[in-house]
Structure formats: C-alpha cells, structure tokens
Design a protein around this motif. Structure first.
Motif, mmCIF file in Angstrom:
data_model
loop_
_atom_site.group_PDB
_atom_site.id
_atom_site.type_symbol
_atom_site.label_atom_id
_atom_site.label_comp_id
_atom_site.label_asym_id
_atom_site.label_seq_id
_atom_site.Cartn_x
_atom_site.Cartn_y
_atom_site.Cartn_z
ATOM 1 N N LEU A 102 71.710 -71.596 50.060
ATOM 2 C CA LEU A 102 71.558 -71.561 48.606
ATOM 3 C C LEU A 102 72.824 -72.037 47.903
ATOM 4 O O LEU A 102 72.761 -72.749 46.902
ATOM 5 C CB LEU A 102 71.195 -70.143 48.154
ATOM 6 N N THR A 103 73.982 -71.658 48.434
ATOM 7 C CA THR A 103 75.245 -72.093 47.848
ATOM 8 C C THR A 103 75.391 -73.608 47.951
ATOM 9 O O THR A 103 75.783 -74.271 46.987
ATOM 10 C CB THR A 103 76.428 -71.392 48.546
ATOM 11 N N ALA A 104 75.084 -74.159 49.107
ATOM 12 C CA ALA A 104 75.171 -75.607 49.296
ATOM 13 C C ALA A 104 74.216 -76.336 48.352
ATOM 14 O O ALA A 104 74.571 -77.363 47.759
ATOM 15 C CB ALA A 104 74.863 -75.969 50.749
ATOM 16 N N ALA A 105 73.022 -75.798 48.175
ATOM 17 C CA ALA A 105 72.058 -76.422 47.270
ATOM 18 C C ALA A 105 72.560 -76.377 45.830
ATOM 19 O O ALA A 105 72.430 -77.358 45.088
ATOM 20 C CB ALA A 105 70.707 -75.715 47.384
ATOM 21 N N ALA A 106 73.145 -75.256 45.422
ATOM 22 C CA ALA A 106 73.667 -75.138 44.058
ATOM 23 C C ALA A 106 74.818 -76.119 43.832
ATOM 24 O O ALA A 106 74.907 -76.763 42.771
ATOM 25 C CB ALA A 106 74.116 -73.706 43.792
ATOM 26 N N GLY A 130 74.857 -79.165 41.197
ATOM 27 C CA GLY A 130 75.931 -79.292 40.209
ATOM 28 C C GLY A 130 76.620 -80.640 40.284
ATOM 29 O O GLY A 130 76.909 -81.265 39.255
ATOM 30 N N ALA A 131 76.883 -81.118 41.508
ATOM 31 C CA ALA A 131 77.520 -82.430 41.669
ATOM 32 C C ALA A 131 76.607 -83.528 41.152
ATOM 33 O O ALA A 131 77.058 -84.469 40.485
ATOM 34 C CB ALA A 131 77.858 -82.664 43.140
ATOM 35 N N GLY A 149 75.596 -87.001 34.419
ATOM 36 C CA GLY A 149 75.938 -86.739 33.030
ATOM 37 C C GLY A 149 76.761 -87.836 32.395
ATOM 38 O O GLY A 149 76.657 -88.092 31.204
ATOM 39 N N GLY A 150 77.571 -88.528 33.142
ATOM 40 C CA GLY A 150 78.393 -89.611 32.600
ATOM 41 C C GLY A 150 79.528 -89.085 31.734
ATOM 42 O O GLY A 150 79.814 -87.893 31.675
ATOM 43 N N ASP A 151 80.177 -89.995 30.986
ATOM 44 C CA ASP A 151 81.314 -89.654 30.141
ATOM 45 C C ASP A 151 80.815 -89.133 28.800
ATOM 46 O O ASP A 151 80.012 -89.764 28.131
ATOM 47 C CB ASP A 151 82.165 -90.918 29.917
ATOM 48 N N VAL A 152 81.314 -87.952 28.411
ATOM 49 C CA VAL A 152 80.886 -87.366 27.142
ATOM 50 C C VAL A 152 81.877 -87.666 26.025
ATOM 51 O O VAL A 152 81.693 -87.223 24.902
ATOM 52 C CB VAL A 152 80.689 -85.834 27.272
ATOM 53 N N GLY A 153 82.911 -88.422 26.308
ATOM 54 C CA GLY A 153 83.903 -88.755 25.288
ATOM 55 C C GLY A 153 84.958 -87.664 25.160
ATOM 56 O O GLY A 153 85.013 -86.730 25.936
#
Length: 139
Positions: free
Chosen positions: A89-93, A97-98, A104-108
């Motif tokens: 479960l930790t590896a999946a989380a 997240g990665a 998500g890309g650059d949010v400025g």
C-alpha cells in the motif's frame, strides 16, 4: 497387497474396489464367481477384509494440542502478511503521488497573500502600520 499377476486372477486393486462397493453390478458378479472357485483370490480377499477390519477397530486418536512453537509460527506468518500488505500500500501511494507530481506540471511562482495577513493582523491586534518585510515591499 500387490496386484496378482496370474492370468484370470483378480488383482489387489480390483479386490479392494470390490470391498468398497466401487465395481458395477456386472463386474462385482463376475468377481464373486471367480473368487468362489479361486483359492488364491479368495485368500487375498480375506486378507484385505481382515486388514480393513483391524484398521477400523483401532481407537480414534485426539489431535495434538498446538504447541507454543506452532502458535508462534502462525503469529509470525500473520505478521509477515501484514508487513507485505502495508509495504504494498505504501509503494502504491508513493507511485500515485509521483505520477500526480509529474502530471501536474509547473504551477508557476507561489506568492503568499502577505497583504491579507497584514490586514488581518491589524484588525486583530489594533497595532499601527507594520514595517515592510525583509524581502522587499509589500505588494
């Protein structure tokens, strides 16, 4: 008992099947006729009956109580499954997240609302004007 090898003789497996009522009616009837006239097969059938009777006359035994070592092994096995599940479960989380970070890309540039914080501070404390932050003028 080993399988009899003589021609026309019933083997141990066939005699055992006869005792266990596993033969169809025709085969059982044929074997009954054969055993009636064959001393060798009749003796083997009687030996199988005696063995079966002796085994059935043995007393039932009670299963042994689990020892501390067996209980300990069961706990370790249960604990190991839990560790594997938590690790998975930790590896999946972390993978999720990665993936979200990469997608998500650059949010400025992130600019905190300093002016709002200053106004909130003034409203709560009643203090006068505050000096500009060390980082430069207030926007």
């Amino acid at each position: 008992m080993a399988e009899s090898r003589g021609a026309g003789h019933a083997g141990g497996a066939r005699l055992s099947a006869f005792l266990d009522d596993e033969l169809d009616d025709a085969a059982a009837l044929a074997l009954t006729h054969h055993v009636t006239g064959c001393d060798r097969c009749r003796q083997e059938l009687e030996a199988l009956r005696a063995t079966r009777s002796a085994l059935r006359s043995l007393p039932a035994i009670q299963a042994p109580v689990l020892t501390a070592e067996v209980r300990s092994l069961r706990r370790v096995r249960h604990w190991s499954r839990r560790v594997v599940a938590i690790s998975g479960l930790t590896a999946a989380a972390l993978a999720l997240g990665a993936a979200a970070y990469v997608a998500g890309g650059d949010v400025g540039e992130v600019v905190p609302p300093v002016e709002r914080f200053l106004l909130d501070h003034l409203a709560r404390t009643g203090d006068g004007p505050m000096p500009a932050p060390l980082g430069g003028p207030v926007r």
